[in-house]
Write a protein that holds these residues in place. Structure first.
Motif: not given
Length: 285
Positions: A1-4, A271-277, A282-283
């Protein structure tokens, strides 16, 4: 499975904290094109898995993707079933036969005959197979590597002690759809115990995981004990923000404390919220 993994609550006006936000989401996503646009933005951010209920509107999303196979070749659905409201509304509008005809594949007379015979014999595994096939009808041709049983059923079955139905569900999903069975629950510890008891090895279990214990039956301490153990299960975290009570940074910092958690389901509508989350999820990996 993907992480996000992107979830679908925001598309269908599900918000556990704010009725006002639910109404705003209902207005924004009243058209299927708005949902497709967000899914396209998620793909641009590298999020290619969508965990969703079997809401009727998902059919239109799948139809769109079937018409554009090259664009969505790597896109994955993680269906969660059943969507109880769908059946309640259909029974009211269409009646029993109309509902069966609308949702269960095959000849209506054969279907009703099989369902009636299974009911008379109390053959609940066969009834379950009919309902699974009905829910999966909309995903024909789609990539569905994991198929989840929703918590409304999982937690009911846990309470009733119908262990054998979990085993039959897992076996049917693997055999019929070549997919992994998944279980959504508000009681992760009890679900892990059950899977060990009935021999469902290394199950995928999706549950609320957050630092304040929101919708975590058994409490934070017991969850942490299981997440830090060497017991064989693959946890997926949802409701990490506790319906908005936690800030994304602290919520994901808590989830990332547990390497055992394989995936995180989140809701986002820009898109901004998706990218930041996605970055926060993943960090810590």
């Amino acid at each position: 499975m993907d992480r996000a993994i992107l979830g679908d609550n925001q598309f269908f006006a599900v918000n556990h904290l704010s009725d006002e936000r639910s109404r705003a989401q209902a207005i924004r996503f009243k058209d299927n094109r708005a949902i497709i646009d967000v899914l396209d933005q998620a793909m641009e951010c590298g999020v290619n898995t969508f965990m969703c209920t079997t809401h009727d509107r998902i059919t239109a999303i799948c139809d769109h993707m079937r018409k554009n196979p090259a664009k969505y070749a790597d896109f994955k659905f993680l269906p969660g079933m059943p969507y109880a409201h769908k059946y309640a509304n259909a029974l009211t509008e269409l009646g029993i036969l109309g509902t069966l005809q609308a949702y269960i594949p095959g000849n209506i007379f054969a279907v009703t005959g099989k369902a009636g015979l299974a009911f008379l014999r109390k053959d609940f595994p066969s009834l379950m197979e009919l309902l699974v096939d009905a829910e999966m009808k909309m995903f024909e041709g789609m990539n569905t590597p994991v198929i989840f049983l929703q918590n409304v059923i999982v937690d009911l079955m846990l309470g009733l002690g119908t262990d054998e139905l979990f085993v039959h569900y897992a076996e049917y999903i693997r055999k019929r759809y070549g997919a992994e069975p998944g279980f959504i629950t508000m009681n992760l510890p009890r679900m892990v115990d059950l899977c060990e008891r009935v021999g469902i090895d290394n199950p995928i279990i999706c549950s609320s995981i957050n630092k304040i214990g929101f919708r975590m039956s058994g409490g934070v301490g017991e969850y942490e004990e299981y997440l830090q153990s060497d017991r064989r299960f693959r946890p997926m975290a949802m409701q990490c923000l506790a319906a908005g009570a936690l800030k994304p940074t602290e919520a994901m910092a808590y989830v990332n404390r547990f390497p055992k958690i394989e995936s995180v389901v989140f809701g986002a509508s820009s898109k901004a919220h998706i990218a930041e989350t996605k970055r926060l999820i993943e960090q810590g990996v």
